[in-house]
Design an enzyme around this catalytic site. Structure first.
Site, PDB file in Angstrom:
ATOM      1  N   ASP A 283      -7.686  -5.447   0.608  1.00 15.14           N
ATOM      2  CA  ASP A 283      -8.232  -6.421  -0.346  1.00 15.14           C
ATOM      3  C   ASP A 283      -7.880  -7.864  -0.011  1.00 15.14           C
ATOM      4  O   ASP A 283      -8.420  -8.779  -0.611  1.00 15.14           O
ATOM      5  CB  ASP A 283      -7.727  -6.098  -1.761  1.00 15.14           C
ATOM      6  CG  ASP A 283      -8.417  -4.878  -2.326  1.00 15.14           C
ATOM      7  OD1 ASP A 283      -9.586  -4.662  -1.981  1.00 15.14           O
ATOM      8  OD2 ASP A 283      -7.785  -4.143  -3.105  1.00 15.14           O
TER       9      ASP A 283
ATOM     10  N   HIS B 233       0.855  -1.190   0.000  1.00 12.57           N
ATOM     11  CA  HIS B 233       0.000   0.000   0.000  1.00 12.57           C
ATOM     12  C   HIS B 233       0.882   1.228   0.000  1.00 12.57           C
ATOM     13  O   HIS B 233       1.904   1.252   0.693  1.00 12.57           O
ATOM     14  CB  HIS B 233      -0.914   0.000   1.236  1.00 12.57           C
ATOM     15  CG  HIS B 233      -2.104   0.847   1.061  1.00 12.57           C
ATOM     16  ND1 HIS B 233      -2.044   2.219   1.146  1.00 12.57           N
ATOM     17  CD2 HIS B 233      -3.396   0.541   0.754  1.00 12.57           C
ATOM     18  CE1 HIS B 233      -3.249   2.713   0.921  1.00 12.57           C
ATOM     19  NE2 HIS B 233      -4.087   1.719   0.671  1.00 12.57           N
TER      20      HIS B 233
HETATM   21  N1  ACO Z   1       4.000  -7.853  -4.074  1.00 14.89           N
HETATM   22  C1  ACO Z   1       5.335  -7.871  -4.256  1.00 14.89           C
HETATM   23  N2  ACO Z   1       6.090  -6.755  -4.287  1.00 14.89           N
HETATM   24  C2  ACO Z   1       5.459  -5.595  -4.116  1.00 14.89           C
HETATM   25  C3  ACO Z   1       4.067  -5.504  -3.891  1.00 14.89           C
HETATM   26  C4  ACO Z   1       3.336  -6.695  -3.884  1.00 14.89           C
HETATM   27  N3  ACO Z   1       2.032  -6.696  -3.713  1.00 14.89           N
HETATM   28  N4  ACO Z   1       3.724  -4.211  -3.753  1.00 14.89           N
HETATM   29  C5  ACO Z   1       4.847  -3.508  -3.875  1.00 14.89           C
HETATM   30  N5  ACO Z   1       5.900  -4.330  -4.095  1.00 14.89           N
HETATM   31  C6  ACO Z   1       7.312  -3.953  -4.280  1.00 14.89           C
HETATM   32  C7  ACO Z   1       7.534  -3.525  -5.716  1.00 14.89           C
HETATM   33  O1  ACO Z   1       7.885  -4.610  -6.544  1.00 14.89           O
HETATM   34  C8  ACO Z   1       8.655  -2.517  -5.541  1.00 14.89           C
HETATM   35  O2  ACO Z   1       9.853  -3.223  -5.347  1.00 14.89           O
HETATM   36  P1  ACO Z   1      11.232  -2.653  -5.907  1.00 14.89           P
HETATM   37  O3  ACO Z   1      11.442  -1.337  -5.211  1.00 14.89           O
HETATM   38  O4  ACO Z   1      12.213  -3.689  -5.520  1.00 14.89           O
HETATM   39  O5  ACO Z   1      11.054  -2.497  -7.377  1.00 14.89           O
HETATM   40  C9  ACO Z   1       8.324  -1.831  -4.225  1.00 14.89           C
HETATM   41  O6  ACO Z   1       7.566  -2.795  -3.490  1.00 14.89           O
HETATM   42  C10 ACO Z   1       7.473  -0.588  -4.400  1.00 14.89           C
HETATM   43  O7  ACO Z   1       6.329  -0.951  -5.176  1.00 14.89           O
HETATM   44  P2  ACO Z   1       5.420   0.083  -5.937  1.00 14.89           P
HETATM   45  O8  ACO Z   1       4.518  -0.655  -6.853  1.00 14.89           O
HETATM   46  O9  ACO Z   1       6.287   1.147  -6.525  1.00 14.89           O
HETATM   47  O10 ACO Z   1       4.633   0.705  -4.716  1.00 14.89           O
HETATM   48  P3  ACO Z   1       3.391   1.653  -4.846  1.00 14.89           P
HETATM   49  O11 ACO Z   1       3.304   2.423  -3.616  1.00 14.89           O
HETATM   50  O12 ACO Z   1       3.442   2.375  -6.130  1.00 14.89           O
HETATM   51  O13 ACO Z   1       2.221   0.582  -4.998  1.00 14.89           O
HETATM   52  C11 ACO Z   1       0.386  -0.773  -4.787  1.00 14.89           C
HETATM   53  C12 ACO Z   1       1.200   0.354  -4.146  1.00 14.89           C
HETATM   54  C13 ACO Z   1      -0.057  -0.368  -6.214  1.00 14.89           C
HETATM   55  C14 ACO Z   1      -0.848  -1.031  -3.954  1.00 14.89           C
HETATM   56  C15 ACO Z   1       1.264  -2.048  -4.862  1.00 14.89           C
HETATM   57  O14 ACO Z   1       1.652  -2.429  -3.551  1.00 14.89           O
HETATM   58  C16 ACO Z   1       0.568  -3.200  -5.566  1.00 14.89           C
HETATM   59  O15 ACO Z   1       0.575  -3.228  -6.799  1.00 14.89           O
HETATM   60  N6  ACO Z   1      -0.039  -4.157  -4.804  1.00 14.89           N
HETATM   61  C17 ACO Z   1      -0.728  -5.274  -5.399  1.00 14.89           C
HETATM   62  C18 ACO Z   1      -2.114  -4.859  -5.871  1.00 14.89           C
HETATM   63  C19 ACO Z   1      -3.053  -4.575  -4.721  1.00 14.89           C
HETATM   64  O16 ACO Z   1      -3.171  -5.346  -3.771  1.00 14.89           O
HETATM   65  N7  ACO Z   1      -3.753  -3.438  -4.830  1.00 14.89           N
HETATM   66  C20 ACO Z   1      -4.747  -3.025  -3.824  1.00 14.89           C
HETATM   67  C21 ACO Z   1      -4.214  -1.850  -3.027  1.00 14.89           C
HETATM   68  S1  ACO Z   1      -5.374  -1.335  -1.831  1.00 14.89           S
HETATM   69  C22 ACO Z   1      -6.546  -0.542  -2.736  1.00 14.89           C
HETATM   70  O17 ACO Z   1      -6.273   0.113  -3.696  1.00 14.89           O
HETATM   71  C23 ACO Z   1      -7.911  -0.658  -2.337  1.00 14.89           C
END
Ligand code: ACO
Length: 395
Positions: free
Chosen positions: A326, A272
């Protein structure tokens, strides 16, 4: 001729690029407060766990939109107005019957919500009565739309709301054609409270951008529904269940995670932008799931989910990646007998409250959103006549 070069990185510009607007404040808001380090969430200063325990979804909606808890008279009036406006015009129902039954319910909801602007075309966004009526209509009709599409796509006629049933019980009734168990209805109501608001997430930002143009509230909600649908946002709850079904058994959780992390795949329901600890809503939803399992029997996918969380903690926890809202919500909805592709529409039913609170707040101090960009394209190109052009690389 060379291909289109969108990777031209020469930046004469001193602007600081902030992809995803991460950490950029774009509004002042008094609706919701998140402490991502402590895992604390409050609506209008009230803790989410207290609201989930003591409030109802409609009472919380009133609080979010008007800033204060309603008096008992105000709440009764609000509930009775919502009850009166739950029905859909036969034209909306007929329109929905023309939607392809294979279409996603979020697309059906976005189209149906947008269509309300055709029926209530007067736009008077500085009139408190217009605002109240629009709030009532949207809160009342969105669940009816979700339930109607569910029956229509099964080849049935939508059923009318039942005036004797409260909000969440009525929704389950319209969906399943059976009066729900009171515990199931109360759990759903508490889920709606938990999903009602979460500051400037993507869909709420979308709602505020649309609101800032002074368009009507139906367009505001339709744009937010479209944004919520994506798998990185509200759509993740559906993908969590698909992922758990793919893992199948708890002993496969750890190797699944290793493989996904190696392939740089996201684990759905984890991570998140705001929270660096487990999302407080995930804790509450997990307890609701357990409450349902105690009453109606366990879901074997719960063991898989727990194994995923346990295995993920040492692998992703150090990066601040923990279960989000979620991760457990799908297990609750599954136990309530709700199909997977309705999880995100249910999220939308609830989030309409937050979107409408932000709509009002945006209008109270409006400035149209118009960020800037850093241009990375070409400059001063020479026009080439059609017959002299060679093929170009499309991207
Ligand atoms: N699984 C594995 N690695 C992850 C995850 C995950 N769910 N989320 C983030 N990371 C890692 C990324 O790979 C990245 O790693 P790196 O720095 O080594 O490249 C780092 O954490 C940062 O990730 P970002 O995607 O840049 O983080 P951001 O803050 O942009 O993303 C998000 C937040 C979109 C929610 C992300 O965690 C994600 O895609 N999660 C999975 C989808 C999900 O569950 N969405 C629901 C969110 S809650 C809602 O909207 C209601």
């Amino acid at each position: 001729m060379e291909g289109l070069d969108i990777e031209n990185k020469q930046q004469p510009n001193s602007l600081n690029l902030r992809p995803g607007l991460e950490g950029v404040p774009v509004a002042q808001s008094s609706i919701c407060d998140i402490d991502g380090e402590k895992g604390d969430l409050k609506y209008r200063g009230y803790s989410i766990s207290e609201l989930a325990e003591k409030s109802s979804f409609l009472e919380t909606t009133f609080l979010l939109i008007w800033g204060e808890l309603p008096t008992s008279k105000q709440l009764k009036e609000f509930e009775s107005q919502i009850q009166m406006h739950r029905r859909l015009s036969f034209r909306v129902r007929d329109m929905m019957k023309c939607f392809p039954e294979s279409g996603h319910p979020m697309d059906a909801l976005q189209s149906s919500a947008a269509s309300l602007g055709l029926f209530y075309s007067r736009r008077a966004i500085d009139d408190p009565k217009y605002i109240y009526d629009a709030v009532v209509r949207l809160i009342a009709k969105i669940p009816t739309m979700v339930a109607a599409f569910q029956l229509i796509r099964k080849g049935q006629d939508p059923i009318q709301p039942r005036d004797d049933l409260p909000y969440s019980a009525n929704f389950l009734y319209m969906l399943t054609e059976k009066e729900p168990d009171p515990i199931a209805a109360r759990v759903l109501d508490r889920c709606l409270i938990l999903h009602a608001e979460h500051s400037l997430n993507a869909s709420t930002f979308s709602a505020r951008v649309t609101a800032s143009t002074l368009t009507d509230p139906y367009a505001v909600i339709a744009s937010a529904v479209g944004t919520l649908a994506g798998p990185l946002h509200g759509g993740a709850n559906e993908d969590v269940i698909k992922m758990l079904e793919k893992i199948k058994s708890p002993d496969r959780a750890s190797s699944f995670l290793d493989q996904a992390i190696k392939n740089k795949e996201k684990i759905m329901g984890f991570g998140h932008r705001e929270y660096k600890v487990k999302d407080p809503r995930a804790n509450l939803l997990q307890s609701f799931a357990e409450e349902l399992f105690a009453r109606f029997g366990k879901d074997e996918m719960y063991d898989v989910a727990q194994a995923v969380e346990q295995a993920a903690t040492p692998k992703l926890g150090p990066k601040g990646i923990y279960p989000n809202v979620d991760f457990y919500s799908g297990l609750v909805y599954r136990k309530l007998g709700i199909p997977k592709d309705l999880f995100t529409p249910i999220f939308a039913i609830s989030r309409v409250s937050g979107w409408l609170a932000h709509w009002r707040e945006q209008l109270s101090a409006n400035r149209i959103y118009r960020p800037t960009q850093i241009y990375t394209g070409k400059h001063n190109r020479t026009w080439e006549p059609l017959e002299e052009r060679s093929s170009i690389t499309k991207n």
